[in-house]
Design an enzyme around this catalytic site. Structure first.
Site, PDB file in Angstrom:
ATOM      1  N   SER A 147       0.836  -1.437  -0.038  1.00 42.39           N
ATOM      2  CA  SER A 147      -0.060   0.193   0.124  1.00 42.39           C
ATOM      3  C   SER A 147       1.398   1.545   0.014  1.00 42.39           C
ATOM      4  O   SER A 147       2.651   1.362   0.287  1.00 42.39           O
ATOM      5  CB  SER A 147      -0.796   0.486   1.038  1.00 42.39           C
ATOM      6  OG  SER A 147      -1.391   1.662   1.408  1.00 42.39           O
ATOM      7  N   TYR A 160      -2.404   0.337  10.820  1.00 42.56           N
ATOM      8  CA  TYR A 160      -2.398  -0.124   9.362  1.00 42.56           C
ATOM      9  C   TYR A 160      -1.042  -0.042   9.049  1.00 42.56           C
ATOM     10  O   TYR A 160      -0.260  -0.652   8.053  1.00 42.56           O
ATOM     11  CB  TYR A 160      -3.378   0.435   8.239  1.00 42.56           C
ATOM     12  CG  TYR A 160      -3.097   0.276   7.144  1.00 42.56           C
ATOM     13  CD1 TYR A 160      -3.680  -1.425   7.226  1.00 42.56           C
ATOM     14  CD2 TYR A 160      -3.634   0.819   6.433  1.00 42.56           C
ATOM     15  CE1 TYR A 160      -3.448  -1.666   5.701  1.00 42.56           C
ATOM     16  CE2 TYR A 160      -3.664   0.404   5.150  1.00 42.56           C
ATOM     17  CZ  TYR A 160      -3.656  -0.525   4.495  1.00 42.56           C
ATOM     18  OH  TYR A 160      -4.032  -1.609   3.759  1.00 42.56           O
TER      19      TYR A 160
HETATM   20  C1  8X3 Z   1      -5.069   1.906   1.631  1.00 41.86           C
HETATM   21  C2  8X3 Z   1      -4.366   3.032   0.539  1.00 41.86           C
HETATM   22  O1  8X3 Z   1      -4.246   5.248   0.037  1.00 41.86           O
HETATM   23  O2  8X3 Z   1      -6.459   4.204   0.808  1.00 41.86           O
HETATM   24  O3  8X3 Z   1      -3.669   0.848   1.411  1.00 41.86           O
HETATM   25  O4  8X3 Z   1      -5.301   4.726   2.418  1.00 41.86           O
HETATM   26  S1  8X3 Z   1      -4.987   4.910   0.654  1.00 41.86           S
END
Ligand code: 8X3
Length: 259
Positions: A147, A160
């Site tokens: 991510s 996260y």
């Molecule tokens: C999620 C990415 O940009 O939606 O993994 O936070 S974001």
């Protein structure tokens, strides 16, 4: 091994020798589901793993693949899944996710545990379980979906972002530890993709989840699936190390242009 697992192993072992095999975790929806379809369209026999078996079985049937139950937070479930895969070319570590948005001081340890279990330990278990067959097949590829949260930190996101950083570090370390072996490593780090991601993060709150994507055009699961397909279809001497991909309207984890 359960009957399901033994039957799957026999079926996979009986595939024609030139059939390439892929494993996709978290394949019952979103990026995992789209990736399974994309790889199947490229001719892969795809072994799809997830907890929601009804959705998984329908998908496996549609793409001519194999469905096996998989809970990456459970070491025994991972071991049984991996033991059913006799040979493998592509492993896509897609299972993962976020739960909650709280400051460090308000951190909910159960949410942290779930995020570290799914994103980090889940990836660790699948990599350790499947690396021997990826190597012995002679042309392996590990794709890990991290991510933009693997590169950035933001307020109320530490459970996260810390898990995604750790997952990415685990993946990037493998690139060095397996240098010289017939296995490639690709990290794909997406920004906003409209899937169940935000619904899970906000515990099923539809309004909160859709507000994440309001006023901009987010990516969809297929956008990421096509990138996995691109990486998997490069010749085996080409390693795409890292791909960061965001909607045009997204600058970073915390900054986006909304209309
Ligand atoms: C999620 C990415 O940009 O939606 O993994 O936070 S974001």
């Amino acid at each position: 091994m359960s009957t399901d697992h033994s039957a799957a192993r026999e079926r996979l072992a009986a595939l024609p020798a030139d059939t390439r095999v892929a494993v996709v975790t978290g394949a019952s929806s979103g990026i995992g589901e789209a990736t399974a379809r994309e790889l199947a369209a490229q001719g892969f026999h795809v072994v799809v793993g997830a907890r929601r078996l009804d959705r998984l079985e329908a998908l496996a049937q549609e793409i001519g693949g194999t469905a096996l139950p998989l809970d990456v937070t459970d070491a025994d479930s991972c071991a049984a899944f991996c033991a059913a895969v006799p040979r493998l070319h592509v492993l896509v570590n897609n299972a993962g996710g976020a739960k909650g948005t709280t400051t460090v001081m308000d951190a909910d340890e159960d949410q942290w545990r779930w995020m570290w279990e799914t994103n980090v330990l889940g990836t660790l278990r699948m990599v350790r379980g499947l690396m021997p067959v990826l190597i012995s097949t002679g042309d392996g590829l590990v794709v890990t979906i991290t991510s933009v949260a693997a590169f950035e930190t933001y307020d109320k996101g530490s459970g996260y972002t810390s898990a995604k950083h750790a997952q990415a570090v685990l993946h990037r370390t493998l690139r060095g530890e397996f240098l010289g072996e017939p296995v490639r490593f690709t990290e794909i780090a997406p920004g906003m993709v409209e899937t169940e991601f935000s619904l899970v993060r906000f515990d099923g709150d539809d309004d909160k989840a859709s507000s994440v994507y309001q006023g901009l055009t987010p990516m969809v699961a297929q956008d990421i699936a096509e990138i996995v397909g691109f990486a998997a279809s490069r010749p085996s001497h080409v390693n795409l190390d890292q791909i960061v991909v965001k909607p045009r309207d997204q600058h970073s984890a915390t900054r986006a242009h909304r209309r």
